[in-house]
Write a protein that holds these residues in place. Structure first.
Motif, PDB file in Angstrom:
ATOM      1  N   PRO A   1       0.947  -1.123  -0.168  1.00 49.22           N
ATOM      2  CA  PRO A   1      -0.116   0.210   0.078  1.00 49.22           C
ATOM      3  C   PRO A   1       0.917   1.375  -0.118  1.00 49.22           C
TER       4      PRO A   1
ATOM      5  N   VAL B   1      -1.366   3.924   7.816  1.00 47.83           N
ATOM      6  CA  VAL B   1      -2.037   2.710   6.930  1.00 47.83           C
ATOM      7  C   VAL B   1      -2.295   1.378   7.843  1.00 47.83           C
ATOM      8  N   GLN B   2      -3.378   1.107   7.129  1.00 47.00           N
ATOM      9  CA  GLN B   2      -4.109  -0.160   8.125  1.00 47.00           C
ATOM     10  C   GLN B   2      -4.147  -1.120   6.950  1.00 47.00           C
ATOM     11  N   VAL B   3      -3.488  -2.318   7.110  1.00 47.63           N
ATOM     12  CA  VAL B   3      -3.832  -3.545   6.087  1.00 47.63           C
ATOM     13  C   VAL B   3      -4.750  -4.355   6.664  1.00 47.63           C
ATOM     14  N   ARG B   4      -5.775  -4.539   5.654  1.00 49.77           N
ATOM     15  CA  ARG B   4      -6.991  -5.625   6.037  1.00 49.77           C
ATOM     16  C   ARG B   4      -6.802  -6.921   5.093  1.00 49.77           C
TER      17      ARG B   4
ATOM     18  N   TRP C   1      -6.612  -2.200   2.139  1.00 53.23           N
ATOM     19  CA  TRP C   1      -6.095  -1.425   3.008  1.00 53.23           C
ATOM     20  C   TRP C   1      -6.854   0.107   3.041  1.00 53.23           C
ATOM     21  N   THR C   2      -6.469   0.624   3.866  1.00 48.70           N
ATOM     22  CA  THR C   2      -6.837   2.242   4.216  1.00 48.70           C
ATOM     23  C   THR C   2      -5.551   2.944   4.494  1.00 48.70           C
TER      24      THR C   2
ATOM     25  N   ASP D   1      -9.259   4.627   0.574  1.00 46.85           N
ATOM     26  CA  ASP D   1      -9.398   3.204   0.753  1.00 46.85           C
ATOM     27  C   ASP D   1      -8.928   2.378  -0.580  1.00 46.85           C
ATOM     28  N   SER D   2      -8.437   1.037  -0.625  1.00 45.98           N
ATOM     29  CA  SER D   2      -8.029   0.425  -1.411  1.00 45.98           C
ATOM     30  C   SER D   2      -9.164   0.033  -2.754  1.00 45.98           C
TER      31      SER D   2
END
Length: 80
Positions: free
Chosen positions: A42, A55-58, A62-63, A73-74
């Motif tokens: 990201p 950055v928050q990877v899910r 990601w956001t 947001d991706s």
């Protein structure tokens, strides 16, 4: 009088590299990590101001949030 919306961290025109934080005019293409070139990483820096983003990877994407230019947001990028 309504204020104009602030452009998001990945909306053109970008001034900084989103993976390096360096100005695009001086950024060497080799400075972009291989994982980022493959689309596996990201963005870590705001393309508008060069600040480091949160950055928050899910599991599904990601956001990334810039303190000045907002959140992206991706899933938003998939719609473009």
């Amino acid at each position: 009088m309504q204020a104009e919306p602030v452009p998001g961290p990945l909306q053109p025109p970008l001034r900084y590299g989103v993976y390096t934080g360096l100005e695009l005019e001086v950024q060497d293409p080799a400075a972009v990590p291989t994982a980022a070139r493959l689309g596996l990483e990201p963005p870590r820096y705001c393309g508008r101001c060069g600040r480091r983003m949160v950055v928050q990877v899910r599991p599904d994407g990601w956001t990334a949030r810039c303190s000045r230019h907002g959140t992206v947001d991706s899933t938003e990028l998939d719609r473009r």
